[in-house]
Design a protein around this motif. Structure first.
Motif, PDB file in Angstrom:
ATOM      1  N   GLU A  53       0.835  -1.207   0.000  1.00  0.00           N
ATOM      2  CA  GLU A  53       0.000   0.000   0.000  1.00  0.00           C
ATOM      3  C   GLU A  53       0.868   1.254   0.000  1.00  0.00           C
ATOM      4  O   GLU A  53       0.578   2.229  -0.699  1.00  0.00           O
ATOM      5  N   ASP A  54       1.941   1.239   0.820  1.00  0.00           N
ATOM      6  CA  ASP A  54       2.858   2.386   0.851  1.00  0.00           C
ATOM      7  C   ASP A  54       3.469   2.627  -0.522  1.00  0.00           C
ATOM      8  O   ASP A  54       3.577   3.765  -0.990  1.00  0.00           O
ATOM      9  N   ILE A  55       3.899   1.551  -1.135  1.00  0.00           N
ATOM     10  CA  ILE A  55       4.637   1.660  -2.392  1.00  0.00           C
ATOM     11  C   ILE A  55       3.736   2.162  -3.518  1.00  0.00           C
ATOM     12  O   ILE A  55       4.136   3.013  -4.327  1.00  0.00           O
ATOM     13  N   LEU A  56       2.518   1.646  -3.578  1.00  0.00           N
ATOM     14  CA  LEU A  56       1.596   2.063  -4.641  1.00  0.00           C
ATOM     15  C   LEU A  56       1.316   3.553  -4.589  1.00  0.00           C
ATOM     16  O   LEU A  56       1.217   4.226  -5.619  1.00  0.00           O
ATOM     17  N   ARG A  57       1.185   4.093  -3.383  1.00  0.00           N
ATOM     18  CA  ARG A  57       0.906   5.530  -3.244  1.00  0.00           C
ATOM     19  C   ARG A  57       2.043   6.390  -3.779  1.00  0.00           C
ATOM     20  O   ARG A  57       1.829   7.540  -4.160  1.00  0.00           O
ATOM     21  N   LEU A  58       3.231   5.833  -3.829  1.00  0.00           N
ATOM     22  CA  LEU A  58       4.396   6.596  -4.287  1.00  0.00           C
ATOM     23  C   LEU A  58       4.531   6.608  -5.814  1.00  0.00           C
ATOM     24  O   LEU A  58       5.382   7.309  -6.347  1.00  0.00           O
ATOM     25  N   ARG A  59       3.719   5.820  -6.503  1.00  0.00           N
ATOM     26  CA  ARG A  59       3.708   5.757  -7.968  1.00  0.00           C
ATOM     27  C   ARG A  59       5.122   5.560  -8.555  1.00  0.00           C
ATOM     28  O   ARG A  59       5.587   6.351  -9.384  1.00  0.00           O
ATOM     29  N   PRO A  60       5.818   4.506  -8.141  1.00  0.00           N
ATOM     30  CA  PRO A  60       7.201   4.324  -8.606  1.00  0.00           C
ATOM     31  C   PRO A  60       7.284   3.815 -10.042  1.00  0.00           C
ATOM     32  O   PRO A  60       6.406   3.103 -10.524  1.00  0.00           O
ATOM     33  N   ASP A  61       8.394   4.178 -10.694  1.00  0.00           N
ATOM     34  CA  ASP A  61       8.746   3.593 -11.984  1.00  0.00           C
ATOM     35  C   ASP A  61       9.594   2.340 -11.784  1.00  0.00           C
ATOM     36  O   ASP A  61       9.732   1.525 -12.697  1.00  0.00           O
ATOM     37  N   LEU A  62      10.176   2.222 -10.586  1.00  0.00           N
ATOM     38  CA  LEU A  62      11.034   1.077 -10.282  1.00  0.00           C
ATOM     39  C   LEU A  62      11.036   0.860  -8.774  1.00  0.00           C
ATOM     40  O   LEU A  62      11.135   1.815  -7.996  1.00  0.00           O
ATOM     41  N   VAL A  63      10.929  -0.415  -8.365  1.00  0.00           N
ATOM     42  CA  VAL A  63      11.013  -0.790  -6.951  1.00  0.00           C
ATOM     43  C   VAL A  63      12.258  -1.643  -6.759  1.00  0.00           C
ATOM     44  O   VAL A  63      12.467  -2.623  -7.483  1.00  0.00           O
ATOM     45  N   LEU A  64      13.075  -1.271  -5.791  1.00  0.00           N
ATOM     46  CA  LEU A  64      14.300  -2.002  -5.476  1.00  0.00           C
ATOM     47  C   LEU A  64      14.077  -2.828  -4.217  1.00  0.00           C
ATOM     48  O   LEU A  64      13.618  -2.306  -3.203  1.00  0.00           O
ATOM     49  N   ALA A  65      14.410  -4.109  -4.280  1.00  0.00           N
ATOM     50  CA  ALA A  65      14.164  -5.009  -3.155  1.00  0.00           C
ATOM     51  C   ALA A  65      15.339  -5.958  -2.998  1.00  0.00           C
ATOM     52  O   ALA A  65      16.257  -6.001  -3.825  1.00  0.00           O
ATOM     53  N   SER A  66      15.280  -6.721  -1.911  1.00  0.00           N
ATOM     54  CA  SER A  66      16.307  -7.709  -1.608  1.00  0.00           C
ATOM     55  C   SER A  66      15.731  -9.109  -1.726  1.00  0.00           C
ATOM     56  O   SER A  66      14.509  -9.305  -1.702  1.00  0.00           O
ATOM     57  N   ALA A  67      16.611 -10.082  -1.819  1.00  0.00           N
ATOM     58  CA  ALA A  67      16.175 -11.478  -1.793  1.00  0.00           C
ATOM     59  C   ALA A  67      15.474 -11.815  -0.487  1.00  0.00           C
ATOM     60  O   ALA A  67      14.749 -12.807  -0.407  1.00  0.00           O
ATOM     61  N   TYR A  68      15.667 -10.983   0.543  1.00  0.00           N
ATOM     62  CA  TYR A  68      15.021 -11.200   1.831  1.00  0.00           C
ATOM     63  C   TYR A  68      13.716 -10.421   1.974  1.00  0.00           C
ATOM     64  O   TYR A  68      13.055 -10.517   3.007  1.00  0.00           O
ATOM     65  N   SER A  69      13.343  -9.632   0.984  1.00  0.00           N
ATOM     66  CA  SER A  69      12.079  -8.892   1.052  1.00  0.00           C
ATOM     67  C   SER A  69      10.900  -9.855   1.036  1.00  0.00           C
ATOM     68  O   SER A  69      11.003 -10.974   0.510  1.00  0.00           O
ATOM     69  N   ALA A  70       9.784  -9.413   1.608  1.00  0.00           N
ATOM     70  CA  ALA A  70       8.619 -10.284   1.735  1.00  0.00           C
ATOM     71  C   ALA A  70       8.133 -10.758   0.358  1.00  0.00           C
ATOM     72  O   ALA A  70       7.752  -9.927  -0.476  1.00  0.00           O
ATOM     73  N   PRO A  71       8.131 -12.064   0.081  1.00  0.00           N
ATOM     74  CA  PRO A  71       7.706 -12.552  -1.238  1.00  0.00           C
ATOM     75  C   PRO A  71       6.286 -12.139  -1.597  1.00  0.00           C
ATOM     76  O   PRO A  71       6.001 -11.843  -2.763  1.00  0.00           O
ATOM     77  N   ALA A  72       5.378 -12.105  -0.615  1.00  0.00           N
ATOM     78  CA  ALA A  72       3.991 -11.740  -0.904  1.00  0.00           C
ATOM     79  C   ALA A  72       3.907 -10.305  -1.427  1.00  0.00           C
ATOM     80  O   ALA A  72       3.137 -10.016  -2.351  1.00  0.00           O
ATOM     81  N   THR A  73       4.712  -9.418  -0.835  1.00  0.00           N
ATOM     82  CA  THR A  73       4.721  -8.024  -1.301  1.00  0.00           C
ATOM     83  C   THR A  73       5.251  -7.928  -2.716  1.00  0.00           C
ATOM     84  O   THR A  73       4.671  -7.245  -3.573  1.00  0.00           O
ATOM     85  N   LEU A  74       6.341  -8.621  -2.985  1.00  0.00           N
ATOM     86  CA  LEU A  74       6.922  -8.569  -4.327  1.00  0.00           C
ATOM     87  C   LEU A  74       5.975  -9.155  -5.363  1.00  0.00           C
ATOM     88  O   LEU A  74       5.836  -8.619  -6.473  1.00  0.00           O
ATOM     89  N   ASP A  75       5.299 -10.251  -5.022  1.00  0.00           N
ATOM     90  CA  ASP A  75       4.338 -10.854  -5.944  1.00  0.00           C
ATOM     91  C   ASP A  75       3.196  -9.890  -6.245  1.00  0.00           C
ATOM     92  O   ASP A  75       2.759  -9.762  -7.403  1.00  0.00           O
ATOM     93  N   MET A  76       2.699  -9.209  -5.218  1.00  0.00           N
ATOM     94  CA  MET A  76       1.602  -8.274  -5.437  1.00  0.00           C
ATOM     95  C   MET A  76       2.029  -7.114  -6.331  1.00  0.00           C
ATOM     96  O   MET A  76       1.300  -6.708  -7.247  1.00  0.00           O
ATOM     97  N   LEU A  77       3.234  -6.594  -6.090  1.00  0.00           N
ATOM     98  CA  LEU A  77       3.719  -5.486  -6.917  1.00  0.00           C
ATOM     99  C   LEU A  77       3.857  -5.917  -8.374  1.00  0.00           C
ATOM    100  O   LEU A  77       3.498  -5.168  -9.290  1.00  0.00           O
ATOM    101  N   ARG A  78       4.338  -7.113  -8.586  1.00  0.00           N
ATOM    102  CA  ARG A  78       4.482  -7.598  -9.969  1.00  0.00           C
ATOM    103  C   ARG A  78       3.122  -7.820 -10.619  1.00  0.00           C
ATOM    104  O   ARG A  78       2.958  -7.541 -11.814  1.00  0.00           O
ATOM    105  N   ARG A  79       2.157  -8.319  -9.840  1.00  0.00           N
ATOM    106  CA  ARG A  79       0.814  -8.512 -10.402  1.00  0.00           C
ATOM    107  C   ARG A  79       0.190  -7.172 -10.797  1.00  0.00           C
ATOM    108  O   ARG A  79      -0.650  -7.121 -11.702  1.00  0.00           O
ATOM    109  N   LEU A  80       0.618  -6.100 -10.132  1.00  0.00           N
ATOM    110  CA  LEU A  80       0.123  -4.765 -10.456  1.00  0.00           C
ATOM    111  C   LEU A  80       0.993  -4.082 -11.511  1.00  0.00           C
ATOM    112  O   LEU A  80       0.870  -2.882 -11.750  1.00  0.00           O
ATOM    113  N   ASP A  81       1.866  -4.874 -12.139  1.00  0.00           N
ATOM    114  CA  ASP A  81       2.710  -4.409 -13.247  1.00  0.00           C
ATOM    115  C   ASP A  81       3.723  -3.337 -12.844  1.00  0.00           C
ATOM    116  O   ASP A  81       4.108  -2.498 -13.673  1.00  0.00           O
TER     117      ASP A  81
END
Length: 270
Positions: free
Chosen positions: A72-100
């Motif tokens: 929810e935080d990330i979507l509000r920021l309207r990013p062109d790119l999200v940087l994450a780690s291999a330790y970032s929450a997989p559910a969050t990364l999956d949701m961001l990818r599903r939202l293109d």
């Protein structure tokens, strides 16, 4: 046709400059991005980047909005790119990818070459290759200068909650090596780190024990750090790791240099 061609030519430099709105949700990608990003390009970093116990760049992070790694935080920021780690929450990364939303995941750095590789990759992703090359060049120059400094020699133990100790196969081991120290965990069969009984630590009698900064409150995992036997071992030969140790950035050289300086001060005092 001419209008379309003109617009394409105008847009081309902007595209070459990389994404305009970058969000980092991991402490280590925060710092890589802060080292490389252009003015205004990085619009948010993780809240941990402001914590001096784990972050080497709290001053830079204080000037940026923070996030808690929630979709929810990330979507509000309207990013062109999200940087994450291999330790970032997989559910969050999956949701961001599903939202293109474009997501780039960085593996943690284990050695000096990983630091160079991730800085170079960050430069390519952000359209800041020249800046990344300059950071790497400065890193290599500082590394060469550090190598010319006399190291203290001796043996060190990295010791934390639950009696965990890091060996020489990892970033903490690299820092010890740069400081001219050997890890006793590797001596005791834990090159990749693991549980080190307090009795073994005391018997090994290291020249230096490096611990982490403690958080307020108390936990059973940290009770071993208050044991009288450990206090006896660390008397006059203890150091705190701090934010320079946590992520694979050029700041690991500062951590190694500080260990060398601490050793010199102990020698002068003895």
């Amino acid at each position: 046709m001419r209008l379309a061609l003109t617009l394409a030519l105008i847009a081309a430099p902007a595209l070459a400059e990389g994404p305009a709105r970058v969000v980092s949700i991991n402490l280590c990608t925060d710092q890589l991005a802060m080292l490389v990003a252009g003015p205004g390009q990085l619009v948010s970093v993780s809240h941990l980047s402001r914590d001096p116990r784990v972050s080497a760049m709290t001053g830079e992070a204080a000037a940026l909005p923070v996030n808690h790694g929630l979709a929810e935080d990330i979507l509000r920021l309207r990013p062109d790119l999200v940087l994450a780690s291999a330790y970032s929450a997989p559910a969050t990364l999956d949701m961001l990818r599903r939202l293109d939303l474009p997501v780039q995941v960085f593996d943690p750095e284990e050695d000096l070459q990983d630091i160079r590789a991730n800085l170079d990759r960050m430069g390519r992703l952000l359209g800041r290759r020249d800046r990344a090359r300059a950071v790497i060049a400065r890193f290599d120059a500082d590394l060469a200068a550090l190598a010319e400094m006399p190291g203290p020699g001796g043996r060190a133990a990295l010791y934390g909650a639950n009696g965990y100790s890091s060996g020489d196969q990892g970033l903490a081991g690299v820092i010890l090596s740069l400081a001219g120290l050997e890890s006793i965990a590797s001596e005791l069969g834990l090159p990749h780190g693991g549980f080190l009984p307090l009795e073994d630590l005391v018997l090994a009698d290291p020249d230096l024990v490096v611990g982490a900064a403690r958080y307020p409150g108390a936990s059973r995992a940290e009770e071993v750090l208050d044991h009288p036997a450990l206090r006896a071992v660390t008397a006059g030969r203890a150091a705190i790791s701090g934010g320079d140790w946590v992520c694979g950035t050029p700041h690991v050289l500062r951590a190694a240099a500080r260990l060398r300086e601490d050793a010199r001060l102990r020698e002068d005092a003895s």
